[in-house]
Design a protein around this motif. Structure first.
Motif, PDB file in Angstrom:
ATOM      1  N   PRO A 148       0.799  -1.232   0.000  1.00 29.10           N
ATOM      2  CA  PRO A 148       0.000   0.000   0.000  1.00 29.10           C
ATOM      3  C   PRO A 148       0.832   1.284   0.000  1.00 29.10           C
ATOM      4  O   PRO A 148       0.994   1.946   1.007  1.00 29.10           O
ATOM      5  N   ASN A 149       1.373   1.596  -1.162  1.00 29.03           N
ATOM      6  CA  ASN A 149       2.135   2.821  -1.363  1.00 29.03           C
ATOM      7  C   ASN A 149       1.597   3.441  -2.651  1.00 29.03           C
ATOM      8  O   ASN A 149       1.806   2.901  -3.736  1.00 29.03           O
ATOM      9  N   VAL A 150       0.884   4.549  -2.527  1.00 30.97           N
ATOM     10  CA  VAL A 150       0.192   5.149  -3.668  1.00 30.97           C
ATOM     11  C   VAL A 150       1.153   5.499  -4.799  1.00 30.97           C
ATOM     12  O   VAL A 150       0.896   5.202  -5.967  1.00 30.97           O
ATOM     13  N   ARG A 151       2.260   6.116  -4.464  1.00 31.41           N
ATOM     14  CA  ARG A 151       3.211   6.545  -5.503  1.00 31.41           C
ATOM     15  C   ARG A 151       3.785   5.331  -6.250  1.00 31.41           C
ATOM     16  O   ARG A 151       3.832   5.318  -7.477  1.00 31.41           O
ATOM     17  N   PHE A 152       4.214   4.324  -5.510  1.00 35.87           N
ATOM     18  CA  PHE A 152       4.775   3.118  -6.131  1.00 35.87           C
ATOM     19  C   PHE A 152       3.719   2.402  -6.970  1.00 35.87           C
ATOM     20  O   PHE A 152       4.003   1.932  -8.067  1.00 35.87           O
ATOM     21  N   ALA A 153       2.488   2.329  -6.466  1.00 34.04           N
ATOM     22  CA  ALA A 153       1.411   1.668  -7.208  1.00 34.04           C
ATOM     23  C   ALA A 153       1.124   2.400  -8.523  1.00 34.04           C
ATOM     24  O   ALA A 153       0.946   1.771  -9.568  1.00 34.04           O
ATOM     25  N   ALA A 154       1.104   3.728  -8.477  1.00 37.18           N
ATOM     26  CA  ALA A 154       0.849   4.512  -9.695  1.00 37.18           C
ATOM     27  C   ALA A 154       1.971   4.323 -10.712  1.00 37.18           C
ATOM     28  O   ALA A 154       1.713   4.117 -11.903  1.00 37.18           O
ATOM     29  N   LEU A 155       3.213   4.370 -10.247  1.00 37.10           N
ATOM     30  CA  LEU A 155       4.346   4.161 -11.163  1.00 37.10           C
ATOM     31  C   LEU A 155       4.346   2.748 -11.735  1.00 37.10           C
ATOM     32  O   LEU A 155       4.648   2.547 -12.915  1.00 37.10           O
ATOM     33  N   THR A 156       4.003   1.766 -10.911  1.00 36.49           N
ATOM     34  CA  THR A 156       3.922   0.386 -11.389  1.00 36.49           C
ATOM     35  C   THR A 156       2.845   0.251 -12.453  1.00 36.49           C
ATOM     36  O   THR A 156       3.058  -0.373 -13.498  1.00 36.49           O
ATOM     37  N   GLY A 157       1.682   0.834 -12.206  1.00 36.78           N
ATOM     38  CA  GLY A 157       0.592   0.762 -13.177  1.00 36.78           C
ATOM     39  C   GLY A 157       0.953   1.392 -14.507  1.00 36.78           C
ATOM     40  O   GLY A 157       0.742   0.797 -15.567  1.00 36.78           O
ATOM     41  N   ILE A 158       1.526   2.579 -14.457  1.00 37.38           N
ATOM     42  CA  ILE A 158       1.906   3.273 -15.691  1.00 37.38           C
ATOM     43  C   ILE A 158       3.012   2.518 -16.415  1.00 37.38           C
ATOM     44  O   ILE A 158       2.931   2.290 -17.629  1.00 37.38           O
ATOM     45  N   GLY A 159       4.035   2.109 -15.678  1.00 37.65           N
ATOM     46  CA  GLY A 159       5.156   1.401 -16.302  1.00 37.65           C
ATOM     47  C   GLY A 159       4.743   0.074 -16.915  1.00 37.65           C
ATOM     48  O   GLY A 159       5.108  -0.238 -18.059  1.00 37.65           O
ATOM     49  N   LEU A 160       3.968  -0.721 -16.177  1.00 34.22           N
ATOM     50  CA  LEU A 160       3.537  -2.015 -16.693  1.00 34.22           C
ATOM     51  C   LEU A 160       2.638  -1.846 -17.912  1.00 34.22           C
ATOM     52  O   LEU A 160       2.754  -2.582 -18.894  1.00 34.22           O
ATOM     53  N   SER A 161       1.762  -0.858 -17.871  1.00 37.86           N
ATOM     54  CA  SER A 161       0.875  -0.593 -18.992  1.00 37.86           C
ATOM     55  C   SER A 161       1.669  -0.266 -20.261  1.00 37.86           C
ATOM     56  O   SER A 161       1.401  -0.807 -21.342  1.00 37.86           O
ATOM     57  N   LEU A 162       2.653   0.603 -20.137  1.00 32.80           N
ATOM     58  CA  LEU A 162       3.459   0.989 -21.302  1.00 32.80           C
ATOM     59  C   LEU A 162       4.298  -0.173 -21.831  1.00 32.80           C
ATOM     60  O   LEU A 162       4.359  -0.409 -23.043  1.00 32.80           O
ATOM     61  N   VAL A 163       4.929  -0.916 -20.927  1.00 36.15           N
ATOM     62  CA  VAL A 163       5.769  -2.047 -21.347  1.00 36.15           C
ATOM     63  C   VAL A 163       4.930  -3.114 -22.033  1.00 36.15           C
ATOM     64  O   VAL A 163       5.303  -3.630 -23.100  1.00 36.15           O
ATOM     65  N   LEU A 164       3.779  -3.451 -21.442  1.00 38.29           N
ATOM     66  CA  LEU A 164       2.920  -4.463 -22.062  1.00 38.29           C
ATOM     67  C   LEU A 164       2.383  -3.996 -23.412  1.00 38.29           C
ATOM     68  O   LEU A 164       2.279  -4.781 -24.356  1.00 38.29           O
ATOM     69  N   TYR A 165       2.038  -2.715 -23.508  1.00 39.96           N
ATOM     70  CA  TYR A 165       1.550  -2.192 -24.783  1.00 39.96           C
ATOM     71  C   TYR A 165       2.621  -2.321 -25.862  1.00 39.96           C
ATOM     72  O   TYR A 165       2.335  -2.761 -26.979  1.00 39.96           O
ATOM     73  N   ILE A 166       3.832  -1.965 -25.544  1.00 36.09           N
ATOM     74  CA  ILE A 166       4.934  -2.078 -26.520  1.00 36.09           C
ATOM     75  C   ILE A 166       5.142  -3.533 -26.922  1.00 36.09           C
ATOM     76  O   ILE A 166       5.295  -3.851 -28.108  1.00 36.09           O
ATOM     77  N   ILE A 167       5.135  -4.432 -25.954  1.00 38.52           N
ATOM     78  CA  ILE A 167       5.330  -5.853 -26.263  1.00 38.52           C
ATOM     79  C   ILE A 167       4.206  -6.378 -27.147  1.00 38.52           C
ATOM     80  O   ILE A 167       4.452  -7.027 -28.176  1.00 38.52           O
ATOM     81  N   PHE A 168       2.956  -6.102 -26.758  1.00 38.24           N
ATOM     82  CA  PHE A 168       1.824  -6.636 -27.516  1.00 38.24           C
ATOM     83  C   PHE A 168       1.685  -5.977 -28.882  1.00 38.24           C
ATOM     84  O   PHE A 168       1.419  -6.652 -29.870  1.00 38.24           O
ATOM     85  N   LYS A 169       1.865  -4.677 -28.946  1.00 38.80           N
ATOM     86  CA  LYS A 169       1.656  -3.942 -30.200  1.00 38.80           C
ATOM     87  C   LYS A 169       2.800  -4.166 -31.197  1.00 38.80           C
ATOM     88  O   LYS A 169       2.568  -4.490 -32.352  1.00 38.80           O
ATOM     89  N   TYR A 170       4.017  -4.010 -30.724  1.00 40.02           N
ATOM     90  CA  TYR A 170       5.149  -4.047 -31.649  1.00 40.02           C
ATOM     91  C   TYR A 170       5.879  -5.387 -31.651  1.00 40.02           C
ATOM     92  O   TYR A 170       6.369  -5.815 -32.685  1.00 40.02           O
ATOM     93  N   GLY A 171       5.959  -6.044 -30.508  1.00 38.44           N
ATOM     94  CA  GLY A 171       6.635  -7.335 -30.451  1.00 38.44           C
ATOM     95  C   GLY A 171       5.786  -8.458 -31.015  1.00 38.44           C
ATOM     96  O   GLY A 171       6.266  -9.312 -31.759  1.00 38.44           O
ATOM     97  N   LEU A 172       4.492  -8.456 -30.668  1.00 38.32           N
ATOM     98  CA  LEU A 172       3.595  -9.523 -31.118  1.00 38.32           C
ATOM     99  C   LEU A 172       2.682  -9.095 -32.264  1.00 38.32           C
ATOM    100  O   LEU A 172       1.992  -9.923 -32.845  1.00 38.32           O
ATOM    101  N   GLY A 173       2.652  -7.812 -32.559  1.00 46.17           N
ATOM    102  CA  GLY A 173       1.864  -7.326 -33.686  1.00 46.17           C
ATOM    103  C   GLY A 173       0.359  -7.358 -33.463  1.00 46.17           C
ATOM    104  O   GLY A 173      -0.400  -7.476 -34.418  1.00 46.17           O
TER     105      GLY A 173
END
Length: 146
Positions: free
Chosen positions: A109-134
């Motif tokens: 329960p750390n708001v700042r860490f949770a927000a950064l995790t959400g944003i970072g994971l969202s961007l990384v997964l988007y790049i992997i799914f969109k550009y890595g897997l097409g």
């Protein structure tokens, strides 16, 4: 001991149902050796093995989680169901960021860490799914795409 056997039986039944559902998936290419059925079939086989293990070797005195852990698991389930329904109207980036931040907050329960995790994971997964897997993902809410 009985609870492990009941859980094992539920997992075995769920795995068999999941396997039956995987058999219903239509393949588009007859020459493709690894079609869309393979992944759910492998997952159901792994779940079946786990369920059979619980049936064969139950724990003599299983430890159950505290009430707070059950509440957190219920909240996590609700977050994931909301994610499944929200990914269409909200787009991949926003819905994934919100879901990942929510689950991250449950873990630590750390708001700042949770927000950064959400944003970072969202961007990384988007790049992997969109550009890595097409995969064609809606990055943003559909209302903004008009």
């Amino acid at each position: 001991m009985q609870t492990d056997r009941i859980f094992g039986l539920v997992v075995v039944i769920g795995a068999l149902a999941f396997f039956a559902g995987a058999l219903q998936i239509q393949t588009s290419f007859l020459s493709d050796p690894v079609g869309p059925r393979v992944f759910p079939m492998v997952i159901s086989a792994a779940a079946l093995l786990c369920g059979l293990t619980f049936l064969a070797k139950p724990d003599a005195e299983p430890d159950w989680p505290e009430r707070a852990a059950w509440v957190n698991m219920g909240i996590a389930l609700a977050v994931l169901v909301a994610y499944a329904y929200g990914i269409g109207p909200l787009g991949f980036l926003l819905s994934t960021a919100l879901a990942a931040a929510g689950i991250s907050y449950l873990i630590s329960p750390n708001v700042r860490f949770a927000a950064l995790t959400g944003i970072g994971l969202s961007l990384v997964l988007y790049i992997i799914f969109k550009y890595g897997l097409g995969l064609g993902l809606f990055a943003f809410p559909r209302a903004l795409m008009l």
